[in-house]
Design a protein around this motif. Structure first.
Motif, PDB file in Angstrom:
ATOM      1  N   ASP A  89      48.672  34.551  72.419  1.00 43.41           N
ATOM      2  CA  ASP A  89      49.605  35.625  72.743  1.00 43.41           C
ATOM      3  C   ASP A  89      50.553  35.292  73.887  1.00 43.41           C
ATOM      4  OD1 ASP A  89      47.666  35.611  74.706  1.00 43.41           O
ATOM      5  OD2 ASP A  89      47.425  37.790  74.755  1.00 43.41           O
ATOM      6  N   SER A  90      50.580  34.038  74.321  1.00 43.03           N
ATOM      7  CA  SER A  90      51.435  33.691  75.456  1.00 43.03           C
ATOM      8  C   SER A  90      52.886  33.514  75.016  1.00 43.03           C
ATOM      9  CB  SER A  90      50.954  32.409  76.132  1.00 43.03           C
ATOM     10  OG  SER A  90      51.341  31.285  75.380  1.00 43.03           O
ATOM     11  N   PRO A  91      53.837  33.794  75.910  1.00 44.96           N
ATOM     12  CA  PRO A  91      55.252  33.591  75.583  1.00 44.96           C
ATOM     13  C   PRO A  91      55.562  32.129  75.246  1.00 44.96           C
ATOM     14  CG  PRO A  91      55.034  34.938  77.555  1.00 44.96           C
ATOM     15  CD  PRO A  91      53.661  34.435  77.214  1.00 44.96           C
ATOM     16  N   LEU A  92      54.947  31.189  75.943  1.00 39.68           N
ATOM     17  CA  LEU A  92      55.191  29.771  75.639  1.00 39.68           C
ATOM     18  C   LEU A  92      54.750  29.437  74.227  1.00 39.68           C
ATOM     19  CD1 LEU A  92      54.140  27.913  78.902  1.00 39.68           C
ATOM     20  CD2 LEU A  92      56.424  28.102  77.931  1.00 39.68           C
ATOM     21  N   ARG A  93      53.613  29.951  73.833  1.00 40.01           N
ATOM     22  CA  ARG A  93      53.105  29.701  72.475  1.00 40.01           C
ATOM     23  C   ARG A  93      54.076  30.255  71.437  1.00 40.01           C
ATOM     24  NH1 ARG A  93      47.999  28.249  69.893  1.00 40.01           N
ATOM     25  NH2 ARG A  93      48.502  28.539  67.724  1.00 40.01           N
ATOM     26  N   ARG A  94      54.612  31.441  71.685  1.00 40.48           N
ATOM     27  CA  ARG A  94      55.587  32.037  70.749  1.00 40.48           C
ATOM     28  C   ARG A  94      56.845  31.177  70.665  1.00 40.48           C
ATOM     29  NH1 ARG A  94      53.443  36.708  72.915  1.00 40.48           N
ATOM     30  NH2 ARG A  94      55.086  36.909  74.454  1.00 40.48           N
ATOM     31  N   GLU A  95      57.304  30.664  71.810  1.00 45.61           N
ATOM     32  CA  GLU A  95      58.491  29.807  71.803  1.00 45.61           C
ATOM     33  C   GLU A  95      58.252  28.535  71.005  1.00 45.61           C
ATOM     34  OE1 GLU A  95      60.238  29.055  75.663  1.00 45.61           O
ATOM     35  OE2 GLU A  95      59.692  31.076  76.316  1.00 45.61           O
ATOM     36  N   VAL A  96      57.094  27.924  71.188  1.00 51.02           N
ATOM     37  CA  VAL A  96      56.769  26.701  70.452  1.00 51.02           C
ATOM     38  C   VAL A  96      56.679  27.009  68.956  1.00 51.02           C
ATOM     39  CG1 VAL A  96      55.005  24.930  70.065  1.00 51.02           C
ATOM     40  CG2 VAL A  96      55.664  25.546  72.391  1.00 51.02           C
ATOM     41  N   THR A  97      56.068  28.139  68.612  1.00 52.83           N
ATOM     42  CA  THR A  97      55.953  28.544  67.207  1.00 52.83           C
ATOM     43  C   THR A  97      57.341  28.723  66.596  1.00 52.83           C
ATOM     44  OG1 THR A  97      53.827  29.606  67.612  1.00 52.83           O
ATOM     45  CG2 THR A  97      55.022  30.289  65.633  1.00 52.83           C
ATOM     46  N   ASP A  98      58.233  29.373  67.320  1.00 55.25           N
ATOM     47  CA  ASP A  98      59.606  29.564  66.821  1.00 55.25           C
ATOM     48  C   ASP A  98      60.295  28.216  66.635  1.00 55.25           C
ATOM     49  OD1 ASP A  98      59.213  32.292  66.883  1.00 55.25           O
ATOM     50  OD2 ASP A  98      60.319  32.597  68.768  1.00 55.25           O
ATOM     51  N   TRP A  99      60.109  27.307  67.604  1.00 52.05           N
ATOM     52  CA  TRP A  99      60.736  25.991  67.503  1.00 52.05           C
ATOM     53  C   TRP A  99      60.197  25.224  66.303  1.00 52.05           C
ATOM     54  CZ3 TRP A  99      59.064  20.969  67.497  1.00 52.05           C
ATOM     55  CH2 TRP A  99      60.069  20.000  67.572  1.00 52.05           C
ATOM     56  N   VAL A 100      58.884  25.260  66.098  1.00 53.23           N
ATOM     57  CA  VAL A 100      58.286  24.569  64.951  1.00 53.23           C
ATOM     58  C   VAL A 100      58.814  25.169  63.651  1.00 53.23           C
ATOM     59  CG1 VAL A 100      56.118  24.147  63.697  1.00 53.23           C
ATOM     60  CG2 VAL A 100      56.239  23.749  66.165  1.00 53.23           C
ATOM     61  N   ASP A 101      58.959  26.490  63.601  1.00 52.11           N
ATOM     62  CA  ASP A 101      59.544  27.130  62.404  1.00 52.11           C
ATOM     63  C   ASP A 101      60.935  26.565  62.121  1.00 52.11           C
ATOM     64  OD1 ASP A 101      57.344  28.760  61.938  1.00 52.11           O
ATOM     65  OD2 ASP A 101      58.239  30.519  62.915  1.00 52.11           O
ATOM     66  N   ARG A 102      61.762  26.444  63.166  1.00 50.66           N
ATOM     67  CA  ARG A 102      63.121  25.897  62.986  1.00 50.66           C
ATOM     68  C   ARG A 102      63.073  24.434  62.568  1.00 50.66           C
ATOM     69  NH1 ARG A 102      63.810  28.428  67.883  1.00 50.66           N
ATOM     70  NH2 ARG A 102      64.248  26.480  68.936  1.00 50.66           N
ATOM     71  N   ALA A 103      62.193  23.652  63.189  1.00 48.95           N
ATOM     72  CA  ALA A 103      62.077  22.228  62.855  1.00 48.95           C
ATOM     73  C   ALA A 103      61.647  22.059  61.405  1.00 48.95           C
ATOM     74  CB  ALA A 103      61.084  21.541  63.797  1.00 48.95           C
TER      75      ALA A 103
END
Length: 146
Positions: A89-103
């Motif tokens: 539930d951390s903001p960093l984890r959400r950012e990484v998840t969003d980046w992986v989705d884009r990649a």
């Protein structure tokens, strides 16, 4: 409980994959102190690897101080590697998840994403380890002369 996945085509020994997957689960907080790892028999049934491979991985984890083998009871986590910011539930984890989705949406495969992240981390480490303590923030410091 952790479900191990063995990639036979990776070139990485199965016992190393088990150690790395366990360490990753500890870092992410999926495994916590007191949790029981699957038995060697369960891992063998799920992955079709040799029981000695599982036992070697568990011994390596024990030598690293991460688990304890209790004869007749199983293998239990004794130390966490979780750090703040790694939780689901951390903001960093959400950012990484969003980046992986884009990649992944651009067509990058898992190996491409891992290679990119590793290259960025390597560059970061090289940059930050090659600087003197006075210029770690990116600026050269000049000392005042009186």
């Amino acid at each position: 409980m952790i479900d191990y996945r063995i990639d036979r085509g990776s070139g990485v020994p199965a016992y190393v994959q088990i150690v790395e997957q366990t360490e990753r689960a500890l870092r992410m907080g999926f495994l916590k102190v007191g949790d029981k790892l699957p038995t060697a028999k369960e891992v063998v049934a799920a992955t079709a690897i040799n029981p000695n491979t599982v036992l070697r991985a568990y011994r390596d984890l024990e030598q690293a101080g991460l688990v304890e083998l209790r004869r007749g009871l199983g293998t239990f986590v004794t130390r966490s590697l979780a750090r703040p910011g790694a939780q689901d539930d951390s903001p960093l984890r959400r950012e990484v998840t969003d980046w992986v989705d884009r990649a992944r949406a651009t067509g990058l495969e898992r190996a491409d994403v891992l290679a990119m992240v590793t290259a960025v981390l390597d560059a970061y480490d090289n940059e930050h380890h090659s600087r003197t303590p006075d210029d770690r923030d990116g600026r050269r410091r000049t000392h005042d002369r009186a």
